[in-house]
Design a protein around this motif. Sequence first.
Motif, PDB file in Angstrom:
ATOM      1  N   ARG A 194       0.855  -1.181   0.000  1.00 19.38           N
ATOM      2  CA  ARG A 194       0.000   0.000   0.000  1.00 19.38           C
ATOM      3  C   ARG A 194       0.895   1.236   0.000  1.00 19.38           C
ATOM      4  O   ARG A 194       1.821   1.339   0.807  1.00 19.38           O
ATOM      5  N   VAL A 245       0.809   5.141   0.555  1.00 22.46           N
ATOM      6  CA  VAL A 245      -0.042   6.179   1.135  1.00 22.46           C
ATOM      7  C   VAL A 245       0.426   7.540   0.625  1.00 22.46           C
ATOM      8  O   VAL A 245       1.565   7.957   0.874  1.00 22.46           O
ATOM      9  N   SER A 295      -1.796  -1.203  -4.033  1.00 26.42           N
ATOM     10  CA  SER A 295      -2.839  -0.181  -3.998  1.00 26.42           C
ATOM     11  C   SER A 295      -2.264   1.120  -3.476  1.00 26.42           C
ATOM     12  O   SER A 295      -1.214   1.144  -2.825  1.00 26.42           O
ATOM     13  N   ASN A 331      -3.347   4.486  -1.199  1.00 25.80           N
ATOM     14  CA  ASN A 331      -4.318   5.062  -0.279  1.00 25.80           C
ATOM     15  C   ASN A 331      -4.104   6.568  -0.253  1.00 25.80           C
ATOM     16  O   ASN A 331      -2.971   7.043  -0.142  1.00 25.80           O
ATOM     17  N   GLN A 353      -4.471  10.006   1.578  1.00 23.89           N
ATOM     18  CA  GLN A 353      -4.653  10.594   2.916  1.00 23.89           C
ATOM     19  C   GLN A 353      -4.240  12.059   2.827  1.00 23.89           C
ATOM     20  O   GLN A 353      -3.067  12.407   3.022  1.00 23.89           O
ATOM     21  N   GLU A 378      -3.991   6.412   7.337  1.00 20.56           N
ATOM     22  CA  GLU A 378      -4.609   6.198   6.036  1.00 20.56           C
ATOM     23  C   GLU A 378      -5.871   7.020   5.886  1.00 20.56           C
ATOM     24  O   GLU A 378      -6.483   7.447   6.861  1.00 20.56           O
ATOM     25  N   GLU A 416      -9.982   6.758   0.784  1.00 19.24           N
ATOM     26  CA  GLU A 416      -9.995   6.286  -0.605  1.00 19.24           C
ATOM     27  C   GLU A 416      -8.824   5.354  -0.881  1.00 19.24           C
ATOM     28  O   GLU A 416      -7.669   5.686  -0.626  1.00 19.24           O
ATOM     29  N   GLU A 417      -9.120   4.167  -1.419  1.00 23.23           N
ATOM     30  CA  GLU A 417      -8.116   3.176  -1.789  1.00 23.23           C
ATOM     31  C   GLU A 417      -8.222   2.919  -3.282  1.00 23.23           C
ATOM     32  O   GLU A 417      -9.311   2.666  -3.796  1.00 23.23           O
ATOM     33  N   PRO A 431      -6.823  -4.563   1.562  1.00 22.17           N
ATOM     34  CA  PRO A 431      -5.902  -3.512   2.023  1.00 22.17           C
ATOM     35  C   PRO A 431      -6.181  -2.969   3.419  1.00 22.17           C
ATOM     36  O   PRO A 431      -5.240  -2.673   4.165  1.00 22.17           O
ATOM     37  N   ARG A 432      -7.436  -2.827   3.812  1.00 28.36           N
ATOM     38  CA  ARG A 432      -7.736  -2.228   5.125  1.00 28.36           C
ATOM     39  C   ARG A 432      -7.899  -3.258   6.237  1.00 28.36           C
ATOM     40  O   ARG A 432      -8.203  -2.901   7.378  1.00 28.36           O
TER      41      ARG A 432
END
Length: 378
Positions: A141, A143, A169, A171, A173, A181, A184-185, A207-208
Amino acid sequence: MIAAGELQCAYFDAWRCRSCTLLETPYARQLAEQQSRIEALLPAMPWDAPHASAVGGFRNKAKMAVAGSLAEPTIGILAIDGTGIDLQACPLHEQPIVDAMPVLEQLIRDARITPYDVPGRRGELKHLILTSSPDGELALRIVLRSSEALPRIRKHLPLLDGLPLASVSANLQPEHKAVLEGDEEVLLAGAGVLVMRINGIGLRLRPRSFFQTNTAVASALYRQATEWIDEADPASMLDLYCGVGGFALHAARAGRSVAGVEVTTEAIDAARETAADMGADASFTVGDALQVGAHGVDLEGARAPELVVVNPPRRGIGPLASRLDASAVSRVVYSSCNPVSLARDLAAMPGFEPVRGRVFDMFPHTEHAEVLVELQRR
């Protein structure tokens, strides 16, 4: 490097990172003192021997702050003044994570993803979050403060082809605050799912999704809880704060009916998919465990589950403790990452008696611990 059963860390020795506050304490003593602290906090009960961890190479997730510059990015943690401290070779992380770090540093440079400058409140790349599965696959991920760098990241994704990535992915922030985070991903590559094969069960992480940071010790935790549940042999079981369904799906293998409640939709979706693959008699519901009665789960009536598993965040179960105490539930298995909130919750459940407990050292070299306690109706 691991030598003589203890962990050697150049970052710690150089005072670049002192997060492992107990690193200079021999590991056997760490375990003994941890057990003593926890026993002193909790009601008297029989204790199994604590479950130890490997002293290094045990962390399946790296949450790395990115700072510095495009020419010299740092991937690690932030100092008090907001500048970066590079910890790419942190010996706590599983080897696939360590091996991936130089490739990710190259991605930062080639895709020109400007590291976020916390004091100056400018830049784009805030964190890299990398998770490793028991099968050696990775989920990444990225960010970011905004979507500005996404086209360049997509263009340079072939740089990552040599890594065993199941999912990549981004994210977004945008806020300048200590929140890891955003809402939105954006999936960039892969299926967006990392399979954590634990005790023969393929738990799915999106992912979350939350998962314990120490795979080997988490596997032992699930085995122990399942052993206690199987001994009690309840006809029905409810798993509150169920996440991706770890406790419930382990218990379901004995053929019993299980249910789970979790506030995160993607975790519930993952639990349902795994249950379907297993052919388990399992139902999972999106909802707040503190409002469990609103989700069609009866704790007070004849349809109350015989056994409830709770695995809450550090704050504990709060008002749910008194509800369980007044319920028709006959047995509780409580997995806690915070012995202080666990002690408070147990005090609010005088109708239950602690049967036994066990400490699982999920976080070596710190005073953090996972504690599993079994309670039965008095």
